[in-house]
Design a protein around this motif. Structure first.
Motif, PDB file in Angstrom:
ATOM      1  N   ILE A   1       0.835  -1.204   0.000  1.00 20.07           N
ATOM      2  CA  ILE A   1       0.000   0.000   0.000  1.00 20.07           C
ATOM      3  C   ILE A   1       0.871   1.257   0.000  1.00 20.07           C
ATOM      4  CG2 ILE A   1      -1.643   1.367   1.361  1.00 20.07           C
ATOM      5  CD1 ILE A   1      -2.797  -1.404   2.309  1.00 20.07           C
ATOM      6  N   ILE A   2       1.889   1.266   0.841  1.00 24.22           N
ATOM      7  CA  ILE A   2       2.738   2.463   0.904  1.00 24.22           C
ATOM      8  C   ILE A   2       3.776   2.486  -0.217  1.00 24.22           C
ATOM      9  CG2 ILE A   2       2.377   2.748   3.369  1.00 24.22           C
ATOM     10  CD1 ILE A   2       5.274   1.724   3.786  1.00 24.22           C
ATOM     11  N   GLY A   3       3.955   1.369  -0.901  1.00 23.07           N
ATOM     12  CA  GLY A   3       4.880   1.322  -2.018  1.00 23.07           C
ATOM     13  C   GLY A   3       6.316   1.094  -1.612  1.00 23.07           C
TER      14      GLY A   3
ATOM     15  N   VAL B   1       6.641   5.087  -1.611  1.00 22.50           N
ATOM     16  CA  VAL B   1       7.658   5.501  -0.651  1.00 22.50           C
ATOM     17  C   VAL B   1       9.056   5.241  -1.192  1.00 22.50           C
ATOM     18  CG1 VAL B   1       8.620   4.981   1.631  1.00 22.50           C
ATOM     19  CG2 VAL B   1       6.165   5.215   1.347  1.00 22.50           C
ATOM     20  N   SER B   2       9.235   4.127  -1.846  1.00 24.43           N
ATOM     21  CA  SER B   2      10.545   3.732  -2.351  1.00 24.43           C
ATOM     22  C   SER B   2      10.427   3.445  -3.847  1.00 24.43           C
ATOM     23  CB  SER B   2      11.011   2.490  -1.594  1.00 24.43           C
ATOM     24  OG  SER B   2      12.210   1.996  -2.124  1.00 24.43           O
ATOM     25  N   ILE B   3      11.264   4.095  -4.669  1.00 20.75           N
ATOM     26  CA  ILE B   3      11.176   3.896  -6.116  1.00 20.75           C
ATOM     27  C   ILE B   3      12.520   3.613  -6.763  1.00 20.75           C
ATOM     28  CG2 ILE B   3       9.062   5.248  -6.395  1.00 20.75           C
ATOM     29  CD1 ILE B   3      10.810   7.583  -7.337  1.00 20.75           C
TER      30      ILE B   3
ATOM     31  N   SER C   1      14.864   1.034  -5.876  1.00 24.04           N
ATOM     32  CA  SER C   1      15.394  -0.323  -5.717  1.00 24.04           C
ATOM     33  C   SER C   1      14.847  -1.216  -6.829  1.00 24.04           C
ATOM     34  CB  SER C   1      14.962  -0.884  -4.355  1.00 24.04           C
ATOM     35  OG  SER C   1      15.145  -2.272  -4.294  1.00 24.04           O
ATOM     36  N   LYS C   2      15.576  -2.272  -7.147  1.00 21.51           N
ATOM     37  CA  LYS C   2      15.052  -3.215  -8.140  1.00 21.51           C
ATOM     38  C   LYS C   2      13.794  -3.914  -7.642  1.00 21.51           C
ATOM     39  CE  LYS C   2      17.733  -7.274  -6.817  1.00 21.51           C
ATOM     40  NZ  LYS C   2      18.666  -8.291  -7.252  1.00 21.51           N
ATOM     41  N   TRP C   3      13.536  -3.877  -6.325  1.00 20.06           N
ATOM     42  CA  TRP C   3      12.365  -4.518  -5.746  1.00 20.06           C
ATOM     43  C   TRP C   3      11.163  -3.583  -5.692  1.00 20.06           C
ATOM     44  CZ3 TRP C   3      12.188  -9.446  -5.848  1.00 20.06           C
ATOM     45  CH2 TRP C   3      13.366 -10.182  -5.729  1.00 20.06           C
ATOM     46  N   ASP C   4      11.327  -2.362  -6.194  1.00 21.25           N
ATOM     47  CA  ASP C   4      10.215  -1.399  -6.209  1.00 21.25           C
ATOM     48  C   ASP C   4       9.499  -1.529  -7.527  1.00 21.25           C
ATOM     49  OD1 ASP C   4      10.839  -0.365  -3.674  1.00 21.25           O
ATOM     50  OD2 ASP C   4      12.361   0.920  -4.567  1.00 21.25           O
TER      51      ASP C   4
END
Length: 138
Positions: free
Chosen positions: A69-71, A131-133, A135-138
């Motif tokens: 939800i928060i990303g 929230v986080s964009i 990282s490869k996991w985003d």
């Protein structure tokens, strides 16, 4: 429509998908949490699987949805949810895979929605409204 509007629309779509899948699974997780995972423990015991593993559902149905939800690490958390629902389908709903429910829908339509929604999030990522964009996991 220009490229900027298309990108903005895509990012809003990703936010909407993240929020919808995350919130709906979170409601599911809170219901299981309130029952202290009684059904899941009973199910695992039937397969001779230690019932303490039922608490792993907390990660897949409470923690991971909140993070989606928060990303935060959306791709990673969507994998956790997808694994959680694939396991649920195999252990608890395998007899419903080839059936229809009382309303004519697929017997596992809810579980399939969560599984494929999470899988879709794995492939598309979080989008810009997260929230986080970086990282490869985003």
């Amino acid at each position: 429509m220009n490229a900027l509007k298309i990108e903005q629309s895509s990012n809003i779509g990703m936010l909407l998908l993240r929020s919808t899948i995350g919130i709906l699974i979170l409601f599911h997780g809170i219901a299981n949490l309130n029952s202290n995972y009684a059904f899941i423990k009973q199910l695992l015991e039937g397969y001779q699987i230690p019932d303490f593993l039922a608490y792993g559902v907390f990660i897949g149905e409470v923690i991971a949805p909140i993070l989606i939800i928060i990303g935060y690490k959306t791709r990673l958390n969507s994998l956790i949810i997808a694994f959680n629902f694939l396991t649920a389908i195999v252990l608890a709903h395998s007899s419903d895979i080839l059936s229809l429910n009382q309303f004519g829908g697929w017997g596992i339509e809810l579980q399939a929605l969560y599984l494929f929604g999470a899988t879709t999030l794995f492939f598309i990522g979080a989008g810009r409204y997260a929230v986080s964009i970086h990282s490869k996991w985003d």
